[in-house]
Design a protein around this motif. Structure first.
Motif, mmCIF file in Angstrom:
data_model
loop_
_atom_site.group_PDB
_atom_site.id
_atom_site.type_symbol
_atom_site.label_atom_id
_atom_site.label_comp_id
_atom_site.label_asym_id
_atom_site.label_seq_id
_atom_site.Cartn_x
_atom_site.Cartn_y
_atom_site.Cartn_z
ATOM 1 N N VAL A 35 0.872 -1.168 0.000
ATOM 2 C CA VAL A 35 0.000 0.000 0.000
ATOM 3 C C VAL A 35 0.908 1.216 0.000
ATOM 4 O O VAL A 35 1.821 1.317 0.812
ATOM 5 C CB VAL A 35 -0.911 0.035 1.253
ATOM 6 C CG1 VAL A 35 -1.747 1.300 1.271
ATOM 7 C CG2 VAL A 35 -1.800 -1.185 1.319
ATOM 8 N N ASN A 36 0.656 2.128 -0.926
ATOM 9 C CA ASN A 36 1.437 3.358 -0.957
ATOM 10 C C ASN A 36 0.887 4.300 0.108
ATOM 11 O O ASN A 36 -0.009 5.087 -0.145
ATOM 12 C CB ASN A 36 1.368 3.998 -2.342
ATOM 13 C CG ASN A 36 2.244 5.230 -2.435
ATOM 14 O OD1 ASN A 36 3.068 5.482 -1.557
ATOM 15 N ND2 ASN A 36 2.066 5.999 -3.488
ATOM 16 N N GLY A 40 0.816 11.642 0.227
ATOM 17 C CA GLY A 40 0.872 13.094 0.341
ATOM 18 C C GLY A 40 2.297 13.583 0.467
ATOM 19 O O GLY A 40 3.240 12.918 0.065
ATOM 20 N N PRO A 41 2.452 14.747 1.075
ATOM 21 C CA PRO A 41 3.803 15.297 1.241
ATOM 22 C C PRO A 41 4.641 14.421 2.170
ATOM 23 O O PRO A 41 4.122 13.786 3.077
ATOM 24 C CB PRO A 41 3.551 16.671 1.857
ATOM 25 C CG PRO A 41 2.194 16.602 2.436
ATOM 26 C CD PRO A 41 1.422 15.606 1.633
ATOM 27 N N ASN A 63 -2.201 11.845 4.017
ATOM 28 C CA ASN A 63 -1.688 10.548 3.568
ATOM 29 C C ASN A 63 -2.660 9.433 3.917
ATOM 30 O O ASN A 63 -3.277 9.447 4.985
ATOM 31 C CB ASN A 63 -0.333 10.237 4.212
ATOM 32 C CG ASN A 63 0.764 11.150 3.728
ATOM 33 O OD1 ASN A 63 0.547 11.964 2.839
ATOM 34 N ND2 ASN A 63 1.928 11.022 4.309
ATOM 35 N N ILE A 64 -2.771 8.466 3.050
ATOM 36 C CA ILE A 64 -3.660 7.341 3.317
ATOM 37 C C ILE A 64 -3.207 6.552 4.536
ATOM 38 O O ILE A 64 -4.020 5.985 5.253
ATOM 39 C CB ILE A 64 -3.810 6.434 2.072
ATOM 40 C CG1 ILE A 64 -4.946 5.446 2.286
ATOM 41 C CG2 ILE A 64 -2.505 5.725 1.776
ATOM 42 C CD1 ILE A 64 -5.371 4.711 1.051
ATOM 43 N N GLY A 65 -1.905 6.540 4.823
ATOM 44 C CA GLY A 65 -1.397 5.833 5.990
ATOM 45 C C GLY A 65 -1.982 6.357 7.294
ATOM 46 O O GLY A 65 -2.237 5.591 8.226
ATOM 47 N N ILE A 124 4.538 10.952 15.548
ATOM 48 C CA ILE A 124 3.513 11.568 16.383
ATOM 49 C C ILE A 124 2.149 11.518 15.686
ATOM 50 O O ILE A 124 1.105 11.415 16.331
ATOM 51 C CB ILE A 124 3.882 13.021 16.777
ATOM 52 C CG1 ILE A 124 2.884 13.598 17.795
ATOM 53 C CG2 ILE A 124 3.956 13.925 15.562
ATOM 54 C CD1 ILE A 124 2.875 12.896 19.116
ATOM 55 N N ASN A 125 2.164 11.544 14.362
ATOM 56 C CA ASN A 125 0.907 11.469 13.609
ATOM 57 C C ASN A 125 0.227 10.118 13.790
ATOM 58 O O ASN A 125 -0.996 10.031 13.757
ATOM 59 C CB ASN A 125 1.174 11.749 12.128
ATOM 60 C CG ASN A 125 1.638 13.173 11.922
ATOM 61 O OD1 ASN A 125 0.885 14.106 12.089
ATOM 62 N ND2 ASN A 125 2.915 13.332 11.602
#
Length: 154
Positions: A35-36, A40-41, A63-65, A124-125
């Motif tokens: 999975v990419n 995003g950035p 980001n999808i992650g 942290i995200n």
């Protein structure tokens, strides 16, 4: 909502399997499928020992992650609601979500610094998305229960 002991044991067993699956996803060096997750950035990382650490919050919200982490921890919030017979307070949901994210990320940090080439990022995200997932999971199940009760009580 009262639940009997057999149902409680079943729920705890399913929760344990869910936690094992989450552990597999977050502690294996590579995903079982591609999975990419960096759509995003690129986040800004610093090195702390051998671990890459992203310390800037909300840098990966597109980001999808980030959102896969939310989905991954949603069942924990649902199980909090199902296993707790009395009213669940928001403070405890928040603490559980934070502890879930902190436990995962701190374990990844330790593994990164003790195992050569573990290659998981400490972010942290991820703590934010794990916390959000637990909160959304609990309230989504609560909403589903309300809707189902209204449908079947008619």
């Amino acid at each position: 909502m009262k639940i009997n002991n057999k149902f409680r044991i079943t729920l705890i067993s399913i929760l344990s399997l869910c936690i094992l699956f989450i552990a597999y996803l977050v502690f294996t060096p590579s995903f079982p499928f591609h999975v990419n997750v960096q759509s995003g950035p690129q986040p800004t990382f610093i090195m702390i020992g051998k671990a890459q650490v992203c310390y800037i919050p909300f840098q990966e919200i597109t980001n999808i992650g980030f959102w896969l982490n939310v989905i991954m921890t949603m069942p924990i919030g649902g199980f909090l609601l199902l296993l707790n017979a009395h009213k669940v307070r928001f403070k405890w949901i928040l603490i559980t979500g934070l502890l879930t994210g902190i436990l995962i990320e701190s374990t990844q940090f330790i593994l990164d610094n003790t195992l050569n080439g573990f290659m998981r990022f400490v972010d942290i995200n991820d703590v934010i998305s794990n916390t959000l997932g637990v909160i959304i999971g609990l309230y989504a199940l609560k909403l589903l229960i309300i809707i189902l009760m209204r449908i079947f009580n008619k």
